[in-house]
Design an enzyme around this catalytic site. Sequence first.
Site, PDB file in Angstrom:
ATOM      1  N   GLU A 168      -4.468  54.043  37.848  1.00  0.00           N
ATOM      2  CA  GLU A 168      -4.306  55.465  37.544  1.00  0.00           C
ATOM      3  C   GLU A 168      -3.259  55.622  36.440  1.00  0.00           C
ATOM      4  O   GLU A 168      -2.193  55.036  36.509  1.00  0.00           O
ATOM      5  CB  GLU A 168      -3.865  56.185  38.827  1.00  0.00           C
ATOM      6  CG  GLU A 168      -3.756  57.667  38.682  1.00  0.00           C
ATOM      7  CD  GLU A 168      -4.960  58.264  37.978  1.00  0.00           C
ATOM      8  OE1 GLU A 168      -6.063  58.217  38.519  1.00  0.00           O
ATOM      9  OE2 GLU A 168      -4.787  58.759  36.831  1.00  0.00           O
ATOM     10  N   LYS A 223      -2.819  48.027  32.757  1.00  0.00           N
ATOM     11  CA  LYS A 223      -1.973  49.069  33.353  1.00  0.00           C
ATOM     12  C   LYS A 223      -0.490  48.727  33.150  1.00  0.00           C
ATOM     13  O   LYS A 223       0.306  49.568  32.716  1.00  0.00           O
ATOM     14  CB  LYS A 223      -2.312  49.199  34.840  1.00  0.00           C
ATOM     15  CG  LYS A 223      -1.375  50.030  35.651  1.00  0.00           C
ATOM     16  CD  LYS A 223      -1.466  51.507  35.328  1.00  0.00           C
ATOM     17  CE  LYS A 223      -0.373  52.263  36.060  1.00  0.00           C
ATOM     18  NZ  LYS A 223      -0.360  53.671  35.787  1.00  0.00           N
ATOM     19  N   CYS A 279       7.312  54.007  37.829  1.00  0.00           N
ATOM     20  CA  CYS A 279       6.474  52.957  37.237  1.00  0.00           C
ATOM     21  C   CYS A 279       7.122  52.100  36.151  1.00  0.00           C
ATOM     22  O   CYS A 279       6.968  50.881  36.157  1.00  0.00           O
ATOM     23  CB  CYS A 279       5.213  53.579  36.652  1.00  0.00           C
ATOM     24  SG  CYS A 279       4.054  54.057  37.913  1.00  0.00           S
TER      25      CYS A 279
HETATM   26  C1  UDX Z   1       4.244  57.043  33.466  1.00  0.00           C
HETATM   27  C2  UDX Z   1       3.046  56.894  32.506  1.00  0.00           C
HETATM   28  O1  UDX Z   1       3.168  57.877  31.456  1.00  0.00           O
HETATM   29  C3  UDX Z   1       1.746  57.071  33.275  1.00  0.00           C
HETATM   30  O2  UDX Z   1       0.645  56.824  32.411  1.00  0.00           O
HETATM   31  C4  UDX Z   1       1.713  56.092  34.445  1.00  0.00           C
HETATM   32  O3  UDX Z   1       0.532  56.295  35.218  1.00  0.00           O
HETATM   33  C5  UDX Z   1       2.928  56.264  35.322  1.00  0.00           C
HETATM   34  O4  UDX Z   1       4.125  56.123  34.539  1.00  0.00           O
HETATM   35  P1  UDX Z   1       5.528  59.074  34.568  1.00  0.00           P
HETATM   36  O5  UDX Z   1       6.534  58.042  34.967  1.00  0.00           O
HETATM   37  O6  UDX Z   1       5.026  60.004  35.614  1.00  0.00           O
HETATM   38  O7  UDX Z   1       4.240  58.369  33.934  1.00  0.00           O
HETATM   39  O8  UDX Z   1       6.149  60.002  33.407  1.00  0.00           O
HETATM   40  P2  UDX Z   1       6.296  59.873  31.820  1.00  0.00           P
HETATM   41  O9  UDX Z   1       5.913  61.170  31.223  1.00  0.00           O
HETATM   42  O10 UDX Z   1       5.646  58.682  31.272  1.00  0.00           O
HETATM   43  O11 UDX Z   1       7.883  59.751  31.632  1.00  0.00           O
HETATM   44  C6  UDX Z   1       8.591  58.594  32.038  1.00  0.00           C
HETATM   45  C7  UDX Z   1      10.045  58.720  31.669  1.00  0.00           C
HETATM   46  O12 UDX Z   1      10.225  58.670  30.256  1.00  0.00           O
HETATM   47  C8  UDX Z   1      10.695  60.041  32.114  1.00  0.00           C
HETATM   48  O13 UDX Z   1      11.987  59.796  32.601  1.00  0.00           O
HETATM   49  C9  UDX Z   1      10.719  60.872  30.860  1.00  0.00           C
HETATM   50  O14 UDX Z   1      11.734  61.854  30.865  1.00  0.00           O
HETATM   51  C10 UDX Z   1      10.971  59.798  29.817  1.00  0.00           C
HETATM   52  N1  UDX Z   1      10.526  60.201  28.473  1.00  0.00           N
HETATM   53  C11 UDX Z   1       9.201  60.406  28.210  1.00  0.00           C
HETATM   54  C12 UDX Z   1      11.471  60.347  27.451  1.00  0.00           C
HETATM   55  O15 UDX Z   1      12.677  60.152  27.662  1.00  0.00           O
HETATM   56  N2  UDX Z   1      11.021  60.703  26.206  1.00  0.00           N
HETATM   57  C13 UDX Z   1       9.712  60.908  25.906  1.00  0.00           C
HETATM   58  O16 UDX Z   1       9.398  61.187  24.733  1.00  0.00           O
HETATM   59  C14 UDX Z   1       8.771  60.757  26.954  1.00  0.00           C
END
Ligand code: UDX
Length: 479
Positions: A168, A223, A279
């Site tokens: 996912e 993944k 993740c």
């Molecule tokens: C991530 C992956 O995006 C997703 O595809 C996978 O299934 C699960 O892991 P998630 O952890 O829910 O998803 O959130 P994501 O939006 O990826 O953000 C992860 C972290 O990176 C957060 O702490 C977010 O604040 C940070 N982030 C994200 C940044 O600091 N800057 C950005 O530009 C994007």
Amino acid sequence: MEIKNICCIGAGYVGGPSMAVFADKCPKIQIEVVDLNEERIRNWNNEDLSKLPIYEPGLAEIVKRCRGRNLNFSNLIKEKIAIADMVFISVNTPTKTKGIGAGKASDLKWVEECARQVAEFSVGHTIVVEKSTIPVRTAETIMSILKSSDNFHAKNSKSTFEVLSNPEFLAEGTAIKDLENPDRILIGGENDEAIKALSALYQNWVPKDKILRTNIWSSELAKLTSNAFLAQRISSINSISALCEATGADIKEVSRAIGSDSRIGSKFLDSGPGFGGSCFKKDILNLVYLAEYFGLPEIANFWEEVVHINKWHQQRISRLIVKKLLGTVTGKKICILGFAFKANTNDTRESASIKICQDLIEEGAVLFIQDPQVSSSQISLDLGKQENKELKNIKEKNLLMKFEGEWCYEKNIFSAVEGADSVVVLTEWEEYSSINWEEVSKKMRKPSWVFDSRSIVCQKKVIDANLNFWRIGDGTTTK
Ligand code: UDX
Ligand code: ADP
């Protein structure tokens, strides 16, 4: 093979929302989500939809439409596995804390347990789908349990299984949007029939050309690699933010400039307090473990550095706050805005706020923590320290000195900033971008600081309100 009944084991951040969308898009299929955790299931069944165990925009509306129709939540693991044609495994796979691979490899005990439950209770032919983020070659583990004679032939000689990998890619906070309109669906496996059956489900709402088929190991590795690449981008931009602050450059301008290169692209280039979530760190460490296991230490070191930089970056922010507050935060009141690892979720797993708050507590600061969705009990668990509710009744500022290293939860932002020396924005909640800084300034103790680790605060409004301002990666405000 036509699928009529699905059972999903694990009603967490992946299982809950993804099965809700399946139920919504496939009204003829009966979906049973099961979990060991009785409280979680009670919350999924709560009449009051604001009490669902997971906060995700759009989720409550879907649960309202489907629950009791073709979507059910229960603890009836045995019964629901028995009637399922397809079982999704969506359980947690945290990093191992002891034994071989401790600190890097995933602990597969919950996945194994699920495989044993499926082996024991399933009837007829069952397609088992790995949805949890898992290390490469987990499908092999699942298959070996399903095929083991103890669990399999002896109890249920007519049961047969196929295992597929279907990772996912949803991101929290945008889970429903991601599930309804995915970039791609990945199905790894060998058996055509099983792949067709799973693919047919997705085709109820996903265009066929977005459904990719791979071998099972490529699917599992894709993944991990996807998450590693995304996390690597965050560590890269965060490392440059420190350089911006040192040189007088501005990370927002640098991001815009590099993101305009179509080969790089503009997404995932926002510098912040460091990546969190369940993740990224876990998957990179899995990759590191895999590389070490296969005798590739250079590759292991390369990926491990992404995690090191992230931790360093979080510490960099807490140290910088102490430095700006005249070298000490002992007994000073700091208002923390945001504890979730990103906006629009109540999830705090690996949130940068945890490390930054712990560092400030260690330095003796008095923290008033606000978050629109995270509960005080969750913050207590994460910080490993109970909230001190007495703090809220302290009217005399000087008395705060007696409470150094303590924290409390404050839902109201204006109460949280009363008498504070600084405000630190750690999560990019929409409401923090429209704070009335004039009003906040009147309540704070001078000289007061606003630290914006998410670049969501209007610099001019803060400065006009006679507050000092620091924004991540902005060399002009750091000097
Ligand atoms: C991530 C992956 O995006 C997703 O595809 C996978 O299934 C699960 O892991 P998630 O952890 O829910 O998803 O959130 P994501 O939006 O990826 O953000 C992860 C972290 O990176 C957060 O702490 C977010 O604040 C940070 N982030 C994200 C940044 O600091 N800057 C950005 O530009 C994007
Ligand atoms: P994720 O973010 O991967 O969805 P969560 O921790 O949010 O992870 O959810 C995983 C869920 O799986 C938890 O609610 C946990 O109780 C459940 N779970 C773990 N092992 C089993 C099992 N053997 N049978 C049923 N549920 C399980």
